[in-house]
Design a protein around this motif. Structure first.
Motif, PDB file in Angstrom:
ATOM      1  N   MET A   1      35.066  26.400  10.031  1.00 40.48           N
ATOM      2  CA  MET A   1      34.915  27.514  11.176  1.00 40.48           C
ATOM      3  C   MET A   1      34.825  26.605  12.560  1.00 40.48           C
ATOM      4  O   MET A   1      34.209  25.622  12.811  1.00 40.48           O
ATOM      5  CB  MET A   1      33.405  27.901  11.004  1.00 40.48           C
ATOM      6  CG  MET A   1      32.756  28.912  11.985  1.00 40.48           C
ATOM      7  SD  MET A   1      31.125  29.362  11.940  1.00 40.48           S
ATOM      8  CE  MET A   1      31.196  29.937  10.078  1.00 40.48           C
ATOM      9  N   ARG A   2      35.554  27.291  13.430  1.00 41.60           N
ATOM     10  CA  ARG A   2      35.316  26.772  14.809  1.00 41.60           C
ATOM     11  C   ARG A   2      35.005  27.946  15.766  1.00 41.60           C
ATOM     12  O   ARG A   2      34.966  29.113  15.476  1.00 41.60           O
ATOM     13  CB  ARG A   2      37.081  26.520  15.055  1.00 41.60           C
ATOM     14  CG  ARG A   2      37.640  25.699  14.222  1.00 41.60           C
ATOM     15  CD  ARG A   2      36.993  23.991  14.349  1.00 41.60           C
ATOM     16  NE  ARG A   2      37.000  23.665  15.764  1.00 41.60           N
ATOM     17  CZ  ARG A   2      38.233  22.897  16.200  1.00 41.60           C
ATOM     18  NH1 ARG A   2      39.106  22.721  15.605  1.00 41.60           N
ATOM     19  NH2 ARG A   2      38.091  22.468  17.431  1.00 41.60           N
ATOM     20  N   GLY A   3      34.556  27.495  16.895  1.00 39.95           N
ATOM     21  CA  GLY A   3      34.156  28.055  18.107  1.00 39.95           C
ATOM     22  C   GLY A   3      34.909  28.380  19.236  1.00 39.95           C
ATOM     23  O   GLY A   3      35.830  27.385  19.380  1.00 39.95           O
ATOM     24  N   TYR A   4      35.109  29.446  19.730  1.00 36.59           N
ATOM     25  CA  TYR A   4      36.119  29.587  20.919  1.00 36.59           C
ATOM     26  C   TYR A   4      35.437  30.372  22.078  1.00 36.59           C
ATOM     27  O   TYR A   4      34.837  31.332  21.873  1.00 36.59           O
ATOM     28  CB  TYR A   4      37.129  30.624  20.373  1.00 36.59           C
ATOM     29  CG  TYR A   4      38.058  30.089  19.352  1.00 36.59           C
ATOM     30  CD1 TYR A   4      39.520  29.647  19.863  1.00 36.59           C
ATOM     31  CD2 TYR A   4      37.684  30.183  18.110  1.00 36.59           C
ATOM     32  CE1 TYR A   4      40.055  29.174  18.775  1.00 36.59           C
ATOM     33  CE2 TYR A   4      38.554  29.530  17.049  1.00 36.59           C
ATOM     34  CZ  TYR A   4      39.962  29.044  17.530  1.00 36.59           C
ATOM     35  OH  TYR A   4      40.635  28.231  16.378  1.00 36.59           O
ATOM     36  N   VAL A   5      35.688  29.553  23.085  1.00 35.19           N
ATOM     37  CA  VAL A   5      34.718  29.928  24.306  1.00 35.19           C
ATOM     38  C   VAL A   5      35.893  30.314  25.281  1.00 35.19           C
ATOM     39  O   VAL A   5      36.554  29.508  25.787  1.00 35.19           O
ATOM     40  CB  VAL A   5      33.954  28.818  24.930  1.00 35.19           C
ATOM     41  CG1 VAL A   5      33.391  29.324  26.108  1.00 35.19           C
ATOM     42  CG2 VAL A   5      33.212  28.267  24.044  1.00 35.19           C
ATOM     43  N   PHE A   6      35.950  31.841  25.564  1.00 33.43           N
ATOM     44  CA  PHE A   6      37.077  32.298  26.357  1.00 33.43           C
ATOM     45  C   PHE A   6      36.487  32.567  27.768  1.00 33.43           C
ATOM     46  O   PHE A   6      35.350  33.210  27.819  1.00 33.43           O
ATOM     47  CB  PHE A   6      37.390  33.570  25.683  1.00 33.43           C
ATOM     48  CG  PHE A   6      38.303  33.366  24.609  1.00 33.43           C
ATOM     49  CD1 PHE A   6      39.642  33.126  24.536  1.00 33.43           C
ATOM     50  CD2 PHE A   6      38.021  33.334  23.139  1.00 33.43           C
ATOM     51  CE1 PHE A   6      40.677  32.850  23.656  1.00 33.43           C
ATOM     52  CE2 PHE A   6      38.623  33.323  22.159  1.00 33.43           C
ATOM     53  CZ  PHE A   6      39.955  33.273  22.277  1.00 33.43           C
ATOM     54  N   ASP A   7      37.187  32.066  28.661  1.00 32.91           N
ATOM     55  CA  ASP A   7      37.030  32.592  29.972  1.00 32.91           C
ATOM     56  C   ASP A   7      37.662  34.063  30.082  1.00 32.91           C
ATOM     57  O   ASP A   7      38.334  34.355  28.988  1.00 32.91           O
ATOM     58  CB  ASP A   7      37.871  31.641  31.111  1.00 32.91           C
ATOM     59  CG  ASP A   7      37.834  32.239  32.473  1.00 32.91           C
ATOM     60  OD1 ASP A   7      36.964  32.599  32.900  1.00 32.91           O
ATOM     61  OD2 ASP A   7      39.070  32.568  32.801  1.00 32.91           O
ATOM     62  N   LEU A   8      37.399  34.906  30.958  1.00 32.26           N
ATOM     63  CA  LEU A   8      37.795  36.352  31.224  1.00 32.26           C
ATOM     64  C   LEU A   8      39.058  36.458  32.284  1.00 32.26           C
ATOM     65  O   LEU A   8      40.015  36.744  31.757  1.00 32.26           O
ATOM     66  CB  LEU A   8      36.812  37.210  31.590  1.00 32.26           C
ATOM     67  CG  LEU A   8      35.663  37.500  30.445  1.00 32.26           C
ATOM     68  CD1 LEU A   8      34.340  38.098  30.918  1.00 32.26           C
ATOM     69  CD2 LEU A   8      36.327  38.042  29.243  1.00 32.26           C
ATOM     70  N   ASP A   9      38.714  36.261  33.428  1.00 32.01           N
ATOM     71  CA  ASP A   9      39.531  36.502  34.426  1.00 32.01           C
ATOM     72  C   ASP A   9      40.767  35.553  34.365  1.00 32.01           C
ATOM     73  O   ASP A   9      40.545  34.199  34.686  1.00 32.01           O
ATOM     74  CB  ASP A   9      39.261  36.737  36.010  1.00 32.01           C
ATOM     75  CG  ASP A   9      38.250  37.563  36.293  1.00 32.01           C
ATOM     76  OD1 ASP A   9      38.746  38.891  36.507  1.00 32.01           O
ATOM     77  OD2 ASP A   9      36.860  37.546  35.949  1.00 32.01           O
ATOM     78  N   GLY A  10      41.998  35.919  34.053  1.00 34.17           N
ATOM     79  CA  GLY A  10      42.996  35.148  34.123  1.00 34.17           C
ATOM     80  C   GLY A  10      43.357  34.440  32.705  1.00 34.17           C
ATOM     81  O   GLY A  10      44.409  33.998  32.315  1.00 34.17           O
ATOM     82  N   THR A  11      42.381  34.784  31.630  1.00 30.80           N
ATOM     83  CA  THR A  11      42.597  34.182  30.477  1.00 30.80           C
ATOM     84  C   THR A  11      42.645  35.776  29.260  1.00 30.80           C
ATOM     85  O   THR A  11      43.601  35.710  28.406  1.00 30.80           O
ATOM     86  CB  THR A  11      41.402  33.500  30.083  1.00 30.80           C
ATOM     87  OG1 THR A  11      41.406  32.488  30.822  1.00 30.80           O
ATOM     88  CG2 THR A  11      41.640  33.046  28.573  1.00 30.80           C
TER      89      THR A  11
END
Length: 256
Positions: A1-11
């Motif tokens: 299991m991995r965690g994914y931290v996503f930016d929003l604007d531009g990503t």
């Protein structure tokens, strides 16, 4: 299991236009059992509005899955302010609301606040700059929501909180006390606590070297630069904050 931290604007999106493949990538990650959280430095909208926007774009999202700089400022202050401390805010209504929801009393008296929260304000004026300058030289702690110089849109960029920080620091001759959003480790900690994983088990995916990538690197995450926002491959190659991975867009995240 991995965690994914996503930016929003531009990503994930640019303005109101979702970046191709974003919804499919989030769906695949969730279906295979990975954990996802969205972390934005943008303080001019509520977390609820971000959740609703993502859901409309085909990425079902609960408000708890969105963290932003307003929330991080509110949590930070709630732990530290003492009874009687006066908190003055320069920013738009969403950050005022987030602070109030955390039980933080705000003051309209800008003469001698104990804290000034400096955030993105599209009605920023010389008078507001003078207010924070006078507060700073009189000993108020200056807490900024985010350091971004600009915010990417689908047709360009516009000035963000970082421009106000630069003006204040030029006037006072010293750095402000704290930036709460990315790249601070306060923001990184909020993200991994939400995911329930260690830093080493998480990817930080974003389009900015000085916020997303720096935070990922300093926190010990796998940093991933997407080229759909403000940073080019050439900028990444000569930068001090170099990402561990560079991908053209979010579409390539699943294969990492």
């Amino acid at each position: 299991m991995r965690g994914y931290v996503f930016d929003l604007d531009g990503t994930i999106y640019l303005g109101d236009k979702m970046i191709e493949g974003a919804a499919e990538v989030i769906r695949v990650l969730r279906e295979r059992g990975d954990r996802v959280v969205f972390l934005s430095n943008k303080p001019i909208a509520t977390r609820q509005s971000y959740a609703e926007k993502l859901t409309r774009m085909g990425i079902p999202t609960e408000v708890e899955d969105v963290l932003n700089s307003s929330l991080i400022v509110a949590r930070y202050l709630k732990k530290r302010i003492q009874s009687g401390d006066r908190v003055y805010v320069i920013g738009e209504e969403p950050i005022h609301d987030e602070l109030r929801e955390h039980g933080i009393s705000l003051t309209d008296d800008y003469e001698k606040p104990d804290y000034v929260v400096l955030s993105w304000d599209r009605q920023f004026t010389y008078d507001k700059l003078n207010i924070i300058y006078q507060a700073a030289i009189n000993g108020a702690k200056i807490i900024a929501s985010n350091p971004d110089a600009t915010c990417p849109l689908d047709d360009g960029q516009i000035p963000d909180t970082g421009t106000f920080i630069a003006a204040l620091e030029a006037a006072t001759g010293k750095a402000i006390d704290l930036v709460a959003g990315k790249p601070s480790l306060i923001a990184a900690e909020a993200a991994v606590e939400h995911l329930g994983l260690s830093y080493g088990d998480c990817f930080m995916i974003g389009d900015r070297l000085e916020t997303d990538i720096r935070m990922g690197n300093e926190a010990g995450m796998d940093s991933v630069l997407v080229l759909t926002g403000v940073t080019t491959r050439e900028m990444a190659e000569r930068a001090q904050d170099r990402p561990k991975h560079v991908v053209n867009s979010i579409k390539e995240i699943v294969g990492l």
